[in-house]
Design an enzyme around this catalytic site. Sequence first.
Site, mmCIF file in Angstrom:
data_model
loop_
_atom_site.group_PDB
_atom_site.id
_atom_site.type_symbol
_atom_site.label_atom_id
_atom_site.label_comp_id
_atom_site.label_asym_id
_atom_site.label_seq_id
_atom_site.Cartn_x
_atom_site.Cartn_y
_atom_site.Cartn_z
ATOM 1 C CG HIS A 1 -4.583 3.954 9.894
ATOM 2 N ND1 HIS A 1 -3.712 3.364 10.760
ATOM 3 C CD2 HIS A 1 -3.921 4.038 8.713
ATOM 4 C CE1 HIS A 1 -2.581 3.090 10.132
ATOM 5 N NE2 HIS A 1 -2.684 3.486 8.892
ATOM 6 C CG ASN B 1 -0.339 -0.200 2.502
ATOM 7 O OD1 ASN B 1 0.877 -0.045 2.628
ATOM 8 N ND2 ASN B 1 -1.116 -0.536 3.516
ATOM 9 N NE ARG C 1 2.069 2.445 12.157
ATOM 10 C CZ ARG C 1 1.616 2.228 10.917
ATOM 11 N NH1 ARG C 1 1.179 3.237 10.176
ATOM 12 N NH2 ARG C 1 1.592 1.008 10.426
ATOM 13 C CD GLN D 1 -4.589 4.094 13.985
ATOM 14 O OE1 GLN D 1 -4.201 5.051 13.357
ATOM 15 N NE2 GLN D 1 -4.582 2.905 13.447
HETATM 16 P P1 NDP Z 1 10.187 1.709 3.829
HETATM 17 O O1 NDP Z 1 10.773 0.663 4.721
HETATM 18 O O2 NDP Z 1 10.265 1.551 2.363
HETATM 19 O O3 NDP Z 1 10.848 3.111 4.154
HETATM 20 C C1 NDP Z 1 11.085 3.573 5.415
HETATM 21 C C2 NDP Z 1 12.205 4.562 5.319
HETATM 22 O O4 NDP Z 1 12.349 5.204 6.579
HETATM 23 C C3 NDP Z 1 13.557 3.908 5.003
HETATM 24 O O5 NDP Z 1 14.135 4.568 3.908
HETATM 25 C C4 NDP Z 1 14.334 4.130 6.282
HETATM 26 O O6 NDP Z 1 15.672 4.367 6.085
HETATM 27 C C5 NDP Z 1 13.726 5.416 6.773
HETATM 28 N N1 NDP Z 1 14.029 5.701 8.169
HETATM 29 C C6 NDP Z 1 13.967 4.873 9.218
HETATM 30 N N2 NDP Z 1 14.310 5.524 10.338
HETATM 31 C C7 NDP Z 1 14.595 6.783 9.971
HETATM 32 C C8 NDP Z 1 15.026 7.923 10.676
HETATM 33 N N3 NDP Z 1 15.253 7.864 12.002
HETATM 34 N N4 NDP Z 1 15.214 9.080 9.997
HETATM 35 C C9 NDP Z 1 15.006 9.131 8.654
HETATM 36 N N5 NDP Z 1 14.615 8.068 7.936
HETATM 37 C C10 NDP Z 1 14.404 6.912 8.596
HETATM 38 O O7 NDP Z 1 8.674 1.883 4.308
HETATM 39 P P2 NDP Z 1 7.448 2.555 3.545
HETATM 40 O O8 NDP Z 1 7.919 3.768 2.856
HETATM 41 O O9 NDP Z 1 6.691 1.543 2.771
HETATM 42 O O10 NDP Z 1 6.537 2.934 4.815
HETATM 43 C C11 NDP Z 1 7.015 3.870 5.774
HETATM 44 C C12 NDP Z 1 6.088 3.890 6.964
HETATM 45 O O11 NDP Z 1 4.828 4.389 6.565
HETATM 46 C C13 NDP Z 1 5.762 2.496 7.532
HETATM 47 O O12 NDP Z 1 6.759 2.055 8.446
HETATM 48 C C14 NDP Z 1 4.465 2.743 8.225
HETATM 49 O O13 NDP Z 1 4.677 3.180 9.548
HETATM 50 C C15 NDP Z 1 3.841 3.868 7.420
HETATM 51 N N6 NDP Z 1 2.725 3.379 6.630
HETATM 52 C C16 NDP Z 1 1.489 3.932 6.830
HETATM 53 C C17 NDP Z 1 0.384 3.454 6.158
HETATM 54 C C18 NDP Z 1 -0.955 4.060 6.345
HETATM 55 O O14 NDP Z 1 -1.952 3.424 5.997
HETATM 56 N N7 NDP Z 1 -1.063 5.269 6.851
HETATM 57 C C19 NDP Z 1 0.494 2.321 5.238
HETATM 58 C C20 NDP Z 1 1.853 1.897 4.999
HETATM 59 C C21 NDP Z 1 2.896 2.373 5.709
HETATM 60 P P3 NDP Z 1 16.743 3.271 5.675
HETATM 61 O O15 NDP Z 1 15.989 2.066 5.217
HETATM 62 O O16 NDP Z 1 17.478 3.998 4.596
HETATM 63 O O17 NDP Z 1 17.514 2.999 6.890
#
Ligand code: NDP
Length: 383
Positions: free
Chosen positions: A330, A144, A282, A311
């Site tokens: 959500h 998603n 989140r 939630q």
């Molecule tokens: P990904 O795993 O593709 O991306 C997460 C990114 O966050 C990675 O690039 C990671 O960095 C980066 N990251 C982690 N910690 C930090 C930090 N402290 N500072 C800066 N960057 C950081 O996940 P998605 O993009 O698919 O999803 C992201 C989040 O979105 C999910 O974890 C979830 O909480 C939320 N989400 C919400 C949804 C909703 O319905 N509202 C649905 C889907 C997701 P790196 O890997 O480079 O270390």
Amino acid sequence: MAKVLCVLYDDPSGGRPRSYARDDLPRLDGYPGGQTLPTPSGVDFTPGELLGSVSGELGLRPFLEAAGHTLVVTSDKEAVLDRELADADVVISQPFWPAYLTADRIAGARNLKLAITAGIGSDHVDLDAAIAHGVTVAEVTYCNSISVAEHVMMSILALVRNYLPSHQVVLDGGWDIAGCVARSYDVEGMHIGTVAAGRIGTAVLRRLAPFGVHLHYTDRHRLPAEVERELGLNYHPSAADMVPSCDVVTINAPLHPETEGLFGDELIATMKRGAYLINTARARIADRDAVVRALESGQLAGYAGDVWFPQPAPADHPWRTMPHHGMTPHISGSSLSAQARYAAGTREILESWLTGTPIRDEYLIVDSGALAGTGAHSYSVTR
Ligand code: NDP
């Protein structure tokens, strides 16, 4: 034989739909970057129908029961969850309606071996406890991400253009143009930054690029130089370094110890007065009351997103009534389009686990007592 406990949100208040607004879903060939769509051996549902609520059962019942497994589906995240968890082998839940798998619950779930997030974001599972108890945690990576990126785009435009109050004027029978436009701006020319440029963050950047804006990002790992060049990205080593330059900030990082409470009074005070903050990641990445204070003082011109804590949000949650917000329940990652993908991905994970074949690395968050796969890249734990 396995007992699978599935915690899903309730059916619509009017009951399960008898018909849908559209007859089909667009066909996708894969995800950006080449990851394949879920590959279960088959599905027992019609894509485009409601799968994420109790009656939809993620389309899992025929498949599980034909193989002799037990499926228990409930929307009760307290008494029924506690009762059924006691001897469940697998728990499935969605971030939209999270079954909070606390350390106590994991310790008491004597058979629990696998926790599946039918979606993305496994922070409702105590990952330290999962690691300690050898519970595998998996999610349907990418299912998603684009759905959320689209919600972010909608939220940015809705806030900056003052869409929701203007729509309300129409609903109320009015024509107060001046009142509508007194808070309405163009996105063009703005500086927009994302905290995290993973799957969602990068998709947001790609969708924003044609709007003629200046793009910024921060992430733990830098994007390839050719992507930075292609999209004209300004990289910042931290959120603190990035946000003072931005008119709009969108949060797309997982919730983990590094990001919890990141947007508190201190960081928000360094943003431009009148900046917009979009958080579909989140809720607890932002400090609930600091957001309210910033909207009331005008430090933030708007806040939108779809993530809350807890939630479902209680009726008196201050984000329901704070000024200039564009919150929804959500929903961003649970469109009918996304449901078809995460139901199929959940089945793929179950098929792998039940047949003893490895779960795709990109779906893994915790495995064999450690962060694994996507979890090892994007999450941190306190241990
Ligand atoms: P990904 O795993 O593709 O991306 C997460 C990114 O966050 C990675 O690039 C990671 O960095 C980066 N990251 C982690 N910690 C930090 C930090 N402290 N500072 C800066 N960057 C950081 O996940 P998605 O993009 O698919 O999803 C992201 C989040 O979105 C999910 O974890 C979830 O909480 C939320 N989400 C919400 C949804 C909703 O319905 N509202 C649905 C889907 C997701 P790196 O890997 O480079 O270390």
